[in-house]
Design an enzyme around this catalytic site. Sequence first.
Site, PDB file in Angstrom:
ATOM      1  N   CYS A 117       0.804  -1.222   0.000  1.00  0.00           N
ATOM      2  CA  CYS A 117       0.000   0.000   0.000  1.00  0.00           C
ATOM      3  C   CYS A 117       0.837   1.273   0.000  1.00  0.00           C
ATOM      4  O   CYS A 117       0.307   2.362  -0.213  1.00  0.00           O
ATOM      5  CB  CYS A 117      -0.947   0.003   1.194  1.00  0.00           C
ATOM      6  SG  CYS A 117      -1.945  -1.500   1.319  1.00  0.00           S
ATOM      7  N   HIS A 245      -3.426   6.752   2.408  1.00  0.00           N
ATOM      8  CA  HIS A 245      -3.885   5.452   1.932  1.00  0.00           C
ATOM      9  C   HIS A 245      -5.267   5.180   2.502  1.00  0.00           C
ATOM     10  O   HIS A 245      -5.498   5.311   3.712  1.00  0.00           O
ATOM     11  CB  HIS A 245      -2.900   4.376   2.351  1.00  0.00           C
ATOM     12  CG  HIS A 245      -3.409   2.984   2.188  1.00  0.00           C
ATOM     13  ND1 HIS A 245      -3.999   2.540   1.031  1.00  0.00           N
ATOM     14  CD2 HIS A 245      -3.431   1.933   3.052  1.00  0.00           C
ATOM     15  CE1 HIS A 245      -4.367   1.283   1.181  1.00  0.00           C
ATOM     16  NE2 HIS A 245      -4.037   0.896   2.399  1.00  0.00           N
ATOM     17  N   ASN A 275     -10.340  -0.578   0.155  1.00  0.00           N
ATOM     18  CA  ASN A 275      -8.875  -0.526   0.194  1.00  0.00           C
ATOM     19  C   ASN A 275      -8.335  -1.063  -1.134  1.00  0.00           C
ATOM     20  O   ASN A 275      -8.366  -2.262  -1.379  1.00  0.00           O
ATOM     21  CB  ASN A 275      -8.372  -1.361   1.372  1.00  0.00           C
ATOM     22  CG  ASN A 275      -6.863  -1.357   1.506  1.00  0.00           C
ATOM     23  OD1 ASN A 275      -6.137  -0.999   0.580  1.00  0.00           O
ATOM     24  ND2 ASN A 275      -6.379  -1.781   2.659  1.00  0.00           N
TER      25      ASN A 275
END
Length: 318
Positions: A117, A245, A275
């Site tokens: 990520c 993020h 996500n």
Amino acid sequence: MTGISIIATGSQPAAQVVTNDHLAKLVDTSDQWIATRTGIRQRRFAGPEEDTTSLAIGAARAAVEQLEKAGRGREEIGAVLVATFSPGSLVPSTACLVQRELGLPEDLFALDINAACTGFLSGLRLCQGLLAQQPERLALLVGAEAISRLVDFGDRGTCILFGDGAGAAVVAAGPDRPFFCAFGTRGDGEVLRCPGVRPGGGPGPVTMEGREVFRFAVDAIPKGIAAVLAQSGSSLWDIDWFVCHQANARILAHAAKAMGVPEERFFMDLDRYGNTSAASIPIALDEMAKKGLLKKGQRLMLAGFGGGLTWGAAELIW
């Protein structure tokens, strides 16, 4: 150190919209359970004809088309970087396939990056280094994931979190656009992991220890941001937007509270995308640009955290 500027953006959400109610038919969960714990209402899953490569190409094409509308040319691109931990193939790399499909110059640098990520932020740092050597060229940076192919739909703690998509940015050298960044790594193969290709089987599934990830994330965001501010000399109040993020709304709310920053300065779109790992920050930047939220001269703080464990933050001027 060479500054950089993002001069075009693009994104490509996956085709299938998957709501919390839809997931409730597959696993023991509910819309209320997911939304209250994560802030996610829906996410996108790749359709039968989609994969990480096609999503990356779509986002890259959108960014390049925006570049050309601004009077620049794809022949100026000297590097293609794709951040992903879910590539459609190991060889050729996704970056090489993006170069081919977009008809980009052959005399360019092409590379896939796996920092989970934190991948898009790692890519920005690489763009900075590459453009310092060739300031007359541009870099095309893509974050792309098809994580729905790597989750265990019997694990309600992880399958509810992830979505598929891609975001892209064209990056130029920017003498008047200072760029500051900080990164960290803590090798850990247990808290958040996705096994590689194994004999007799493919990669995955993604597994994670939710509470440990939460503790790690709420520490990593303020720590990374503080390290960048120490370099730049900026204060938290000099930052117009915090673009982090998009993992969990509670993580971002906790980080905002810990730093004493109003939550409204933290952009969030995870309610619609979930996500998307390396794709989450570039998708957010493209959405913000399309909505007119980003103004020339604004100061942005980007922050990411993920498997590895890795974390990073970067301050740039729009």
